[in-house]
Design an enzyme around this catalytic site. Structure first.
Site, short mmCIF file in Angstrom:
data_model
loop_
_atom_site.label_atom_id
_atom_site.label_comp_id
_atom_site.label_asym_id
_atom_site.label_seq_id
_atom_site.Cartn_x
_atom_site.Cartn_y
_atom_site.Cartn_z
N SER A 7 -6.56 2.80 -4.23
CA SER A 7 -6.35 3.85 -4.90
C SER A 7 -5.97 3.50 -6.21
O SER A 7 -6.19 3.34 -7.08
CB SER A 7 -4.57 3.74 -4.24
OG SER A 7 -3.82 4.58 -5.50
N HIS A 32 -9.45 5.85 -1.92
CA HIS A 32 -8.05 6.65 -2.02
C HIS A 32 -7.50 7.69 -3.19
O HIS A 32 -7.17 7.20 -4.45
CB HIS A 32 -6.86 5.80 -1.23
CG HIS A 32 -5.87 6.10 -0.86
ND1 HIS A 32 -5.59 6.49 0.46
CD2 HIS A 32 -4.98 6.53 -1.41
CE1 HIS A 32 -4.13 7.61 0.55
NE2 HIS A 32 -3.55 6.52 -1.05
N ASP A 34 -4.48 9.46 -4.50
CA ASP A 34 -2.89 10.37 -4.56
C ASP A 34 -2.95 11.43 -5.49
O ASP A 34 -2.79 11.28 -6.16
CB ASP A 34 -2.10 8.83 -4.85
CG ASP A 34 -2.31 7.77 -3.48
OD1 ASP A 34 -1.99 8.39 -3.11
OD2 ASP A 34 -2.38 6.78 -3.90
N MET A 36 0.07 14.45 -6.21
CA MET A 36 1.73 14.46 -6.29
C MET A 36 1.53 15.28 -7.19
O MET A 36 1.38 15.48 -7.88
CB MET A 36 2.72 13.10 -6.97
CG MET A 36 2.03 11.75 -6.46
SD MET A 36 3.12 10.29 -6.70
CE MET A 36 1.68 9.10 -5.96
N HIS A 65 -4.71 12.22 -0.30
CA HIS A 65 -3.36 11.74 0.22
C HIS A 65 -2.67 13.23 -0.63
O HIS A 65 -2.02 13.03 -1.33
CB HIS A 65 -3.14 10.84 -0.24
CG HIS A 65 -1.88 10.26 0.44
ND1 HIS A 65 -1.24 8.87 0.05
CD2 HIS A 65 -0.80 10.71 1.21
CE1 HIS A 65 0.01 9.36 0.45
NE2 HIS A 65 -0.03 10.01 1.89
N MET A 67 0.51 14.54 -1.52
CA MET A 67 1.89 14.02 -1.52
C MET A 67 2.45 15.58 -2.10
O MET A 67 3.28 15.67 -3.34
CB MET A 67 2.74 12.93 -1.80
CG MET A 67 2.26 11.81 -1.07
SD MET A 67 1.82 10.55 -2.10
CE MET A 67 -0.24 10.43 -2.56
N MET A 136 2.49 5.32 6.08
CA MET A 136 3.38 4.86 5.43
C MET A 136 4.12 3.67 4.65
O MET A 136 5.17 3.73 5.64
CB MET A 136 3.76 6.23 4.27
CG MET A 136 3.08 6.96 4.05
SD MET A 136 2.27 6.50 2.76
CE MET A 136 2.63 5.98 0.62
N ASP A 174 -0.76 2.53 3.87
CA ASP A 174 -0.80 2.68 2.57
C ASP A 174 0.72 2.01 1.79
O ASP A 174 1.81 2.74 1.95
CB ASP A 174 -0.86 4.35 1.93
CG ASP A 174 -1.22 4.97 0.93
OD1 ASP A 174 -0.92 3.60 -0.03
OD2 ASP A 174 -0.83 5.64 0.83
C1 DX5 Z 1 2.21 6.00 -2.80
C2 DX5 Z 1 0.69 6.11 -2.69
C3 DX5 Z 1 0.02 4.61 -2.66
C4 DX5 Z 1 -0.05 3.99 -3.72
C5 DX5 Z 1 -0.58 2.86 -3.22
O1 DX5 Z 1 2.43 7.14 -2.95
O2 DX5 Z 1 0.52 6.79 -1.60
O3 DX5 Z 1 -1.08 5.17 -1.78
O4 DX5 Z 1 -0.87 4.51 -4.78
O5 DX5 Z 1 -0.23 1.83 -4.10
P1 DX5 Z 1 0.16 0.21 -4.04
O6 DX5 Z 1 -0.62 -0.39 -3.35
O7 DX5 Z 1 0.06 0.06 -5.76
O8 DX5 Z 1 1.42 0.39 -3.31
ZN ZN Z 2 -1.51 6.86 -1.42
#
Ligand code: DX5
Ligand code: ZN
Length: 225
Positions: A7, A32, A34, A36, A65, A67, A136, A174
């Protein structure tokens, strides 16, 4: 083959191209990404502009991903930015069929994610639509959180559903995955492992990913010779 998806949220953003090169060199399977929005989760990260820059810096598949609330408004932008997989949260929209169809219209893979507090039965009707199901194992919003142990049971249940309803789909987990617990997550039925701090928080990504593959019982091709 099981897949490892670092990620990028835990990477050094002043040095993104070098970070991407390093995980590519370390033979990661996906990047990956993320995304947000500060509404669905209490954090803001990156948008299509950065995904487009990441696309130019790596040949690895981009596992994006989302969110975010109202994901339907952003599918086109993230697809055009070069995503290979777009995953949306089932908690964010009533129109999952339409959203999945709009992702697939771009010729890319569609993922469906569920939060730690969302019951498995909520995703069951949609599993057949998905190319990837994301469980998750932390509350989304931040990297570096601890893996929630009750997720093991959830992974096992979702894994059985995927096997029964859509065996072609990948099961991704994840949050909080590291060398020390990846085997347990795999034994529960996961195919794809997202790891942020578990990889980018270490000094040598290649060694860390190799250690993860060893835990998974996968050796590098030709290792014995
Ligand atoms: C959390 C993200 C994850 C996160 C994973 O909201 O969706 O992908 O970045 O990071 P680690 O492996 O540090 O938990
Ligand atoms: Zn993620």
């Amino acid at each position: 083959m099981k897949k490892i998806a670092p990620s990028i949220l835990s990477a050094d953003f002043t040095n993104l191209a070098a970070e991407l090169a390093a995980i590519e060199e370390a033979k990661a399977d996906y990047v990956h990404v993320d995304v947000m929005d500060g509404h669905f989760v209490p954090n803001l990260t990156i948008g299509p502009l950065v995904v487009e820059a990441i696309r130019r810096a790596t040949s690895l598949p981009l596992d994006v991903h989302l969110m975010i609330e109202n994901p339907q408004n952003f599918i086109s932008a993230f697809a055009k930015a070069g995503s290979d997989i777009i995953t949306v949260h089932i908690e964010t929209t009533e129109n999952l069929e339409e959203v999945v169809a709009s992702i697939k219209e771009f010729g890319i893979r569609a993922g469906l994610a569920l939060n730690p507090d969302t019951p498995v039965k909520k995703i069951e009707p949609y599993i057949k639509l998905a190319d990837l199901v994301l469980v998750m194992s932390v509350h989304p919003g931040f990297s570096g959180q601890e893996f929630i142990k009750s997720t093991f049971q959830k992974i096992r249940r979702v894994s059985r559903l995927v096997d029964r309803l859509n065996p072609e789909a990948e099961l991704e987990v994840d949050g909080g995955i590291k060398v020390g617990n990846i085997k347990q997550v795999s034994d529960a039925g996961a195919d794809v492992f997202v790891s942020g701090s578990g990889i980018f928080g270490t000094d040598d990504y290649k060694k860390t990913i190799e250690a993860m593959r060893k835990e998974l019982g996968e050796k590098e091709i030709g290792e014995e010779f």
